[in-house]
Design an enzyme around this catalytic site. Structure first.
Site, PDB file in Angstrom:
ATOM      1  N   THR A 141      61.338  43.028  16.075  1.00 22.10           N
ATOM      2  CA  THR A 141      61.371  44.371  15.488  1.00 22.10           C
ATOM      3  C   THR A 141      62.641  44.577  14.657  1.00 22.10           C
ATOM      4  O   THR A 141      63.679  43.996  14.963  1.00 22.10           O
ATOM      5  CB  THR A 141      61.322  45.403  16.640  1.00 22.10           C
ATOM      6  OG1 THR A 141      60.032  45.331  17.217  1.00 22.10           O
ATOM      7  CG2 THR A 141      61.600  46.810  16.172  1.00 22.10           C
ATOM      8  N   ARG A 146      47.318  49.162  21.578  1.00 25.27           N
ATOM      9  CA  ARG A 146      48.643  49.186  22.216  1.00 25.27           C
ATOM     10  C   ARG A 146      49.722  49.636  21.209  1.00 25.27           C
ATOM     11  O   ARG A 146      49.798  49.162  20.090  1.00 25.27           O
ATOM     12  CB  ARG A 146      48.975  47.789  22.729  1.00 25.27           C
ATOM     13  CG  ARG A 146      50.313  47.699  23.486  1.00 25.27           C
ATOM     14  CD  ARG A 146      51.451  47.266  22.581  1.00 25.27           C
ATOM     15  NE  ARG A 146      52.711  47.174  23.326  1.00 25.27           N
ATOM     16  CZ  ARG A 146      53.901  47.005  22.755  1.00 25.27           C
ATOM     17  NH1 ARG A 146      53.987  46.902  21.447  1.00 25.27           N
ATOM     18  NH2 ARG A 146      54.987  46.952  23.473  1.00 25.27           N
ATOM     19  N   VAL A 147      50.535  50.577  21.637  1.00 20.16           N
ATOM     20  CA  VAL A 147      51.651  51.037  20.821  1.00 20.16           C
ATOM     21  C   VAL A 147      52.927  50.918  21.659  1.00 20.16           C
ATOM     22  O   VAL A 147      52.939  51.281  22.835  1.00 20.16           O
ATOM     23  CB  VAL A 147      51.451  52.509  20.388  1.00 20.16           C
ATOM     24  CG1 VAL A 147      52.659  52.989  19.588  1.00 20.16           C
ATOM     25  CG2 VAL A 147      50.178  52.665  19.557  1.00 20.16           C
ATOM     26  N   GLY A 148      53.972  50.380  21.059  1.00 19.34           N
ATOM     27  CA  GLY A 148      55.242  50.211  21.773  1.00 19.34           C
ATOM     28  C   GLY A 148      56.176  51.392  21.565  1.00 19.34           C
ATOM     29  O   GLY A 148      55.763  52.479  21.132  1.00 19.34           O
ATOM     30  N   ASP A 149      57.430  51.157  21.844  1.00 17.00           N
ATOM     31  CA  ASP A 149      58.432  52.223  21.752  1.00 17.00           C
ATOM     32  C   ASP A 149      58.871  52.529  20.322  1.00 17.00           C
ATOM     33  O   ASP A 149      59.341  53.645  20.039  1.00 17.00           O
ATOM     34  CB  ASP A 149      59.685  51.820  22.551  1.00 17.00           C
ATOM     35  CG  ASP A 149      60.301  50.527  22.001  1.00 17.00           C
ATOM     36  OD1 ASP A 149      59.545  49.553  21.805  1.00 17.00           O
ATOM     37  OD2 ASP A 149      61.515  50.499  21.752  1.00 17.00           O
ATOM     38  N   GLY A 152      63.043  45.576  21.977  1.00 16.66           N
ATOM     39  CA  GLY A 152      62.939  45.039  23.328  1.00 16.66           C
ATOM     40  C   GLY A 152      61.551  45.243  23.890  1.00 16.66           C
ATOM     41  O   GLY A 152      60.602  45.523  23.156  1.00 16.66           O
TER      42      GLY A 152
HETATM   43  N1  ASP Z   1      59.868  47.082  20.972  1.00 16.67           N
HETATM   44  C1  ASP Z   1      58.796  46.427  20.254  1.00 16.67           C
HETATM   45  C2  ASP Z   1      57.470  46.780  20.884  1.00 16.67           C
HETATM   46  O1  ASP Z   1      57.399  46.830  22.085  1.00 16.67           O
HETATM   47  C3  ASP Z   1      58.922  44.964  20.229  1.00 16.67           C
HETATM   48  C4  ASP Z   1      60.188  44.444  19.645  1.00 16.67           C
HETATM   49  O2  ASP Z   1      61.249  45.044  19.818  1.00 16.67           O
HETATM   50  O3  ASP Z   1      60.118  43.391  18.990  1.00 16.67           O
HETATM   51  O4  ASP Z   1      56.509  46.945  20.167  1.00 16.67           O
END
Ligand code: ASP
Length: 320
Positions: free
Chosen positions: A186, A214-217, A238
């Site tokens: 990211t 799915r969606v991350g932070d 992360g």
């Molecule tokens: N935080 C991102 C996610 O969970 C992944 C990343 O930091 O590469 O989508």
């Protein structure tokens, strides 16, 4: 009058920090050629963003420009270098926040958009909303004249191979590795401009083989991205599920606001203690209105760089 304006400008600090993801980045695992390629890409994004600040531009503009440069590189898991979903497509997420106004824009589950961060900024500035997702976000992009890139633009051979290795299984991976050797590609940027305002932007392709929407932070305001002139601007990378549960970016801000911690203390408290306590790993970059910056991570490394008007100029990958 001229002198005082000049003096004011001279006294106002500017700062830009960027990241290209954290993870198991060990010196022994990388050739010096590969290291140089990553550092050059970071340096280029840093310079492009810093040039905006140096020319009296806004923090919002600077973080967008820096993140766009990282999205345009195939090296990082955002924009062009986004990982593959379970269906073999690319679904991207991005967010941007203006610490002066607390305006924010975010998009998730978008496909074919070259620079997701610019779409997030468009949502912030040209809609009544904060967060648009999926088909609706794509309709908004079309209505606002965003051109679509075809699948070939996002095809990266290495990331395709990583996906083929786990395709059809139920496993999903952060960028391309398992937890023991995890890399989060990211990207993000945080900036303080000469007007005294701060901003943060974050962009990602999420996790390899992700499914079910799915969606991350990263696109979630307060989790992976946050900015408030009263405290700090933060961009995270992360294990997204943990960063959502830890409301990481806002937690850093809260520790400063309610507990009076410095930027460094707040970032370390969250990244080195709180997120570790619930099993998360990764890092963040942050700035405050005084020009302080931090790049805290609990992994072996984090692609990162920062430059400020105090003379700092750093481009690093590993833990020092
Ligand atoms: N935080 C991102 C996610 O969970 C992944 C990343 O930091 O590469 O989508």
């Amino acid at each position: 009058m001229y002198f005082s304006t000049f003096k004011l400008k001279m006294m106002r600090p500017i700062t830009l920090a960027i990241h290209g993801g954290a993870g198991t980045l060990l010196k022994g695992n990388m050739t010096s050629e590969k290291e140089k390629v990553y550092k050059d890409a970071l340096a280029s994004a840093l310079e492009q963003g810093y040039a905006i600040l140096d020319a009296n531009g806004t923090a919002v503009e600077a973080v967008e420009v820096a993140v766009k440069a990282l999205e345009d590189s195939p090296l990082f898991n955002a924009g062009k270098g986004s990982v593959f979903t379970a269906e073999g497509t690319h679904e991207m997420d991005a967010a941007i926040m203006d610490g002066n106004t607390l305006n924010a824009g975010a998009v998730s589950l978008i496909t074919g958009i070259k620079n997701p961060v610019s779409l997030a900024r468009e949502v912030m500035e040209k809609s009544e909303h904060v967060f648009l997702a999926g088909e609706g976000a794509m309709q908004f992009a079309e209505d606002h004249g965003f051109a679509l890139e075809d699948a070939a633009y996002f095809h990266d051979e290495l990331r395709h191979k990583q996906w083929l290795a786990i395709r059809g299984s139920d496993s999903f991976q952060l960028d391309h590795s398992d937890k023991k050797d995890s890399k989060f590609g990211t990207v993000g940027a945080v900036a303080l401009d000469a007007h005294g305002d701060i901003a943060a932007a974050t962009s990602t392709g999420g996790m390899t083989n992700k499914k079910w929407g799915r969606v991350g932070d990263s696109p979630m305001i307060g989790a992976g991205n946050y900015a408030n002139n009263a405290t700090c601007a933060v961009s995270c990378t992360g294990s997204g599920e943990f960063f959502i549960r830890g409301v990481v970016a806002y937690d850093v801000s809260c520790l400063m606001e309610y507990k009076g911690m410095t930027l460094q203390e707040a970032a370390d408290e969250v990244i080195q203690k709180r997120i570790v306590a619930i099993g998360g790993d990764g890092g963040l970059i942050a700035v405050d209105v005084h020009g302080n910056s931090t790049m805290s991570f609990n992994t072996e490394g984090m692609y990162r760089a920062k430059k400020d008007s105090f003379g700092t100029h750093e481009i690093s990958i590993y833990k020092e």
